[in-house]
Design a protein around this motif. Structure first.
Motif: not given
Length: 317
Positions: A105-129
């Motif tokens: 939703s945030a990426a489609v609405a333009g709050i953050i770029s797709v690059e930033e969105t992917i960066e957020c998700l990858l960082k979260q995944a790495k930390l959780i794992e």
């Protein structure tokens, strides 16, 4: 009267191998965006998500639950599908996310770029794992009041979501959830284990909160170009921060409350752009019989992606 269009995006648990394969093979826009997003992931972690999603050695029945793949995979499929609709002239008046779907939703609405969105998700995944114990999530087909009424459930899990009047999700430590499963079986209460390795929306991921917020604190969040309906807030999201993008993974989802509140505004075309059509099914359960809102999905494990997309185009124009 024209109904406003709502794009809906689901989160962890909605993924499976070969999701969106028909579109990937036959729709140039979907394939182009999947490729673009896959390149961004590859530059960050050296992995091709499309190679994994469409792995010929895997079937839809195989577990697809490696977080470093599934976090970006869900986003990639949802965002690419949103671009298919937008580039065909179907633009959302609102975007609505649940859990990880709020990133889309945030990426489609333009709050953050797709690059930033992917960066957020990858960082979260790495930390959780790397930092969190393995966990589980269970969808229980029963009145959500059961969670508060039965200590066997509430003392051994966290409430992760209330999706509709007879469907809620609990999350937490795998061993404790096995005890809850035993309780449910003994009382003939239907439940389903969600295909995830970690207890999202539970204390099982609390250990990474500070580090995750620290890692994404430099991101500048713009004002949304499209109104965002948040299942975290059960209403419009206006202000965004690193803490908000932590809370959407940690705090409970109140999807039913969100839809019921939204329905008071008017009539809508709800279009589920998640991989499984899960949110469309939830909305069908939630809406009153006299509601004039319409519900659509595109992707499900049963296919017919192109046929469903063409049906939406016919109805929207």
């Amino acid at each position: 009267m024209k109904k406003n269009i709502v794009f809906m995006f689901s989160g962890q648990g909605s993924q499976y191998y070969h999701m969106g394969k028909e579109l990937y093979c036959k729709n140039a826009v979907f394939r182009r965006w999947m490729s673009t997003l896959d390149d961004i992931v590859y530059k960050n972690v050296g992995l091709s998500i499309t190679d994994e999603i469409y792995n010929k050695t895997k079937s839809k029945a195989d577990n697809f639950d490696h977080l470093l793949y599934t976090h970006p995979a869900i986003f990639m499929v949802e965002y690419s599908l949103a671009r298919v609709l937008i580039e065909s002239g179907i633009e959302p008046d609102y975007v609505l996310g649940a859990s990880l779907g709020e990133f889309t939703s945030a990426a489609v609405a333009g709050i953050i770029s797709v690059e930033e969105t992917i960066e957020c998700l990858l960082k979260q995944a790495k930390l959780i794992e790397s930092c969190c114990e393995l966990g589980s999530m269970i969808a229980i087909i029963h009145n959500p009041e059961l969670y508060y009424q039965v200590q066997e459930i509430s003392l051994n899990s966290d409430l992760a979501a209330i999706n509709y009047f007879s469907h809620f999700v609990i999350s937490g430590n795998s061993k404790k959830l096995l005890k809850i499963e035993e309780y449910l079986i003994n009382r003939n209460i239907t439940f389903q284990t969600i295909p995830v390795r970690y207890g999202f929306h539970s204390s099982n991921i609390d250990s990474i909160e500070n580090e995750y917020i620290k890692k994404i604190h430099k991101i500048f969040f713009k004002k949304p170009g499209i109104p965002i309906i948040s299942s975290l807030l059960s209403g419009n999201a206006i202000e965004f921060s690193p803490k908000y993008f932590w809370d959407i993974a940690r705090q409970p989802i109140y999807f039913e409350k969100t839809i019921l509140k939204f329905e008071k505004i008017g009539q809508f075309n709800y279009i589920d752009l998640g991989p499984s059509g899960t949110l469309a099914n939830f909305v069908k359960k939630i809406l009153n019989k006299d509601s004039l809102s319409q519900i659509y999905d595109v992707l499900t494990p049963f296919g017919q992606d192109i046929k469903k997309f063409e049906k939406i185009k016919e109805r929207m124009f």
